[in-house]
Design a protein around this motif. Sequence first.
Motif, PDB file in Angstrom:
ATOM      1  N   ALA A 225       0.813  -1.112  -0.045  1.00 30.92           N
ATOM      2  CA  ALA A 225       0.073   0.152   0.120  1.00 30.92           C
ATOM      3  C   ALA A 225       0.852   1.173   0.138  1.00 30.92           C
ATOM      4  N   GLN A 226       1.937   1.416   0.803  1.00 33.99           N
ATOM      5  CA  GLN A 226       2.568   2.593   0.565  1.00 33.99           C
ATOM      6  C   GLN A 226       3.413   2.864  -0.425  1.00 33.99           C
ATOM      7  N   ALA A 227       4.002   1.880  -1.124  1.00 31.65           N
ATOM      8  CA  ALA A 227       4.565   2.235  -2.538  1.00 31.65           C
ATOM      9  C   ALA A 227       3.641   2.470  -3.289  1.00 31.65           C
ATOM     10  N   LEU A 228       2.483   1.901  -3.425  1.00 28.05           N
ATOM     11  CA  LEU A 228       1.410   2.239  -4.539  1.00 28.05           C
ATOM     12  C   LEU A 228       1.050   3.570  -4.519  1.00 28.05           C
ATOM     13  N   GLY A 229       0.790   4.185  -3.338  1.00 33.15           N
ATOM     14  CA  GLY A 229       0.445   5.549  -3.071  1.00 33.15           C
ATOM     15  C   GLY A 229      -0.726   5.839  -3.916  1.00 33.15           C
ATOM     16  N   THR A 230      -0.927   6.798  -4.735  1.00 35.71           N
ATOM     17  CA  THR A 230      -1.890   7.336  -5.393  1.00 35.71           C
ATOM     18  C   THR A 230      -1.892   6.596  -6.797  1.00 35.71           C
ATOM     19  N   HIS A 231      -1.377   5.508  -7.132  1.00 33.79           N
ATOM     20  CA  HIS A 231      -1.516   4.791  -8.416  1.00 33.79           C
ATOM     21  C   HIS A 231      -2.870   4.360  -8.295  1.00 33.79           C
ATOM     22  N   PRO A 232      -3.752   4.567  -9.347  1.00 34.42           N
ATOM     23  CA  PRO A 232      -5.014   3.884  -9.703  1.00 34.42           C
ATOM     24  C   PRO A 232      -5.047   2.448  -9.892  1.00 34.42           C
ATOM     25  N   LEU A 233      -5.648   1.692  -9.288  1.00 38.91           N
ATOM     26  CA  LEU A 233      -5.793   0.370  -9.497  1.00 38.91           C
ATOM     27  C   LEU A 233      -6.721  -0.208 -10.406  1.00 38.91           C
ATOM     28  N   ASP A 234      -6.344  -1.143 -11.277  1.00 36.67           N
ATOM     29  CA  ASP A 234      -7.387  -1.663 -12.272  1.00 36.67           C
ATOM     30  C   ASP A 234      -7.324  -3.194 -12.012  1.00 36.67           C
ATOM     31  N   LEU A 235      -7.982  -3.807 -11.168  1.00 36.14           N
ATOM     32  CA  LEU A 235      -8.277  -5.334 -10.826  1.00 36.14           C
ATOM     33  C   LEU A 235      -9.075  -6.151 -11.991  1.00 36.14           C
ATOM     34  N   GLN A 236      -8.327  -6.997 -12.532  1.00 38.33           N
ATOM     35  CA  GLN A 236      -9.116  -7.843 -13.579  1.00 38.33           C
ATOM     36  C   GLN A 236      -8.857  -9.605 -13.077  1.00 38.33           C
ATOM     37  N   LEU A 254       3.655 -11.346  -5.114  1.00 35.64           N
ATOM     38  CA  LEU A 254       3.058 -10.153  -5.653  1.00 35.64           C
ATOM     39  C   LEU A 254       3.174  -8.911  -5.153  1.00 35.64           C
ATOM     40  N   ALA A 255       3.058  -8.614  -3.805  1.00 38.49           N
ATOM     41  CA  ALA A 255       3.462  -7.498  -3.250  1.00 38.49           C
ATOM     42  C   ALA A 255       4.809  -6.781  -3.678  1.00 38.49           C
ATOM     43  N   HIS A 256       5.772  -7.616  -3.923  1.00 33.40           N
ATOM     44  CA  HIS A 256       7.127  -6.956  -4.165  1.00 33.40           C
ATOM     45  C   HIS A 256       7.105  -6.456  -5.587  1.00 33.40           C
ATOM     46  N   VAL A 257       6.225  -7.341  -6.586  1.00 37.06           N
ATOM     47  CA  VAL A 257       6.038  -6.844  -8.022  1.00 37.06           C
ATOM     48  C   VAL A 257       5.423  -5.697  -7.918  1.00 37.06           C
ATOM     49  N   LEU A 258       4.343  -5.588  -7.210  1.00 31.99           N
ATOM     50  CA  LEU A 258       3.577  -4.275  -7.108  1.00 31.99           C
ATOM     51  C   LEU A 258       4.328  -3.003  -6.361  1.00 31.99           C
ATOM     52  N   GLU A 259       5.179  -3.450  -5.249  1.00 35.44           N
ATOM     53  CA  GLU A 259       5.988  -2.198  -5.054  1.00 35.44           C
ATOM     54  C   GLU A 259       6.950  -1.678  -6.090  1.00 35.44           C
ATOM     55  N   ASN A 260       7.560  -2.785  -6.787  1.00 35.20           N
ATOM     56  CA  ASN A 260       8.480  -2.354  -7.759  1.00 35.20           C
ATOM     57  C   ASN A 260       7.561  -1.150  -8.691  1.00 35.20           C
ATOM     58  N   ALA A 261       6.303  -1.690  -9.172  1.00 33.14           N
ATOM     59  CA  ALA A 261       5.438  -0.972 -10.176  1.00 33.14           C
ATOM     60  C   ALA A 261       5.394   0.537  -9.447  1.00 33.14           C
ATOM     61  N   GLY A 262       4.893   0.357  -8.202  1.00 32.34           N
ATOM     62  CA  GLY A 262       4.623   1.700  -7.622  1.00 32.34           C
ATOM     63  C   GLY A 262       5.701   2.690  -7.368  1.00 32.34           C
ATOM     64  N   GLN A 263       6.991   2.062  -7.295  1.00 32.95           N
ATOM     65  CA  GLN A 263       8.106   3.015  -6.959  1.00 32.95           C
ATOM     66  C   GLN A 263       8.784   3.411  -8.089  1.00 32.95           C
ATOM     67  N   GLU A 268       0.507   8.647 -10.211  1.00 33.38           N
ATOM     68  CA  GLU A 268      -0.877   8.958 -10.662  1.00 33.38           C
ATOM     69  C   GLU A 268      -1.153   8.226 -11.972  1.00 33.38           C
ATOM     70  N   THR A 269      -0.004   7.160 -12.531  1.00 33.59           N
ATOM     71  CA  THR A 269      -0.282   6.418 -13.773  1.00 33.59           C
ATOM     72  C   THR A 269      -0.861   5.187 -13.062  1.00 33.59           C
TER      73      THR A 269
END
Length: 367
Positions: A225-236, A254-263, A268-269
Amino acid sequence: MLRDSSTHRPPLAELWHIAGALAALAIVTAAYEVWLGVSNPTVVGLSYLLIVLLVAAVSTLRVAVAASVLALLLLNYFFMPPVGTFTLEDPENWIALFVFLVVSIVGSRVSVMARERAALVGQRQEADRMRQSAELKSALLSSLGHDLKTPLTAIRVATDNLRANWASDEERREQLDVVVSEVARLNRLFQNIVDMARIETGSVAPAPEWVDLADIVDAALQQAAQALGTHPLDLQLDAIGAIRVDPRLTAAALAHVLENAGQYTPPETPITVSGRFDGRELRLQVRDRGRGIAAEDLQNLFEQFYRGSGVRRRSFGTGMGLAIARGLLAAQGGRVRVENHPGGGAEFTMTIPSALRAESPAEPEAP
């Protein structure tokens, strides 16, 4: 220029090798002369040559040369006419013996050189491993030094502000939020170190169980959650039944991959998380809409402490997250790969062997 390694070998070892060569030549000679009745010098010479090359493969050049001379004398005495003497009547036999000696010596030299080259290659590889190990340690210390200093500094400043007489209640709550956030960041860092150590020692033991895909994704989103910040999430996420995986390891990967994407993608992307059961495996994908991954980073992105070619432009990340994700998935027989998406950004794909539990048919309602 390669030197004969005999100067570094104890004489006793050479004596044993010479004795072994003599014994092998004697056995072959007896087998051909006494038991098998073979008298063809070509067959015997090739057999002797094989023994010489085997000796050269395990011993020094001078031992191989000694074995070559012994083989030459045996070939001359027992199989070259007139048999039983060291004299030769046919001049062609002199040529044959000379060729045999040259071939055996040259073959021995080539064998020794090949072994010495292999030893040099081994030494170079060991030196490269030591250098890489030193680089990894340096990278780890550098990354940990920064990632520890930043939250500790923030916590110290926040606590100083909490003790200030001028701070209002609202400001104190903000400073407390900073402390809580940075403590969570430190806890995440130490958990990464523990996970990396467990992966390195092979002590990650999966415990598969039946679980809903949505629960795994929810747990991963909370951790990141902290790394994702303000990124909009699209769950499919496909509406599937319970799947059999280790929910803790899968969610952590999965969390580590999400953190990488967020950082590593602009604020806002959007980030898309998709999941489905594909045949015999669970397939999870994370796609961002950032700049994508440089070509030189694609092959090394999951290596320990690798932070990418643009690391100088960033002040965060230890390079452990994706390596940990790969290790946690590998413990379950899974894997992860990354590629640049044709529509922009990067897409990580995680696959884990699993099973899908068929839903029980609904029981009819009582009348």
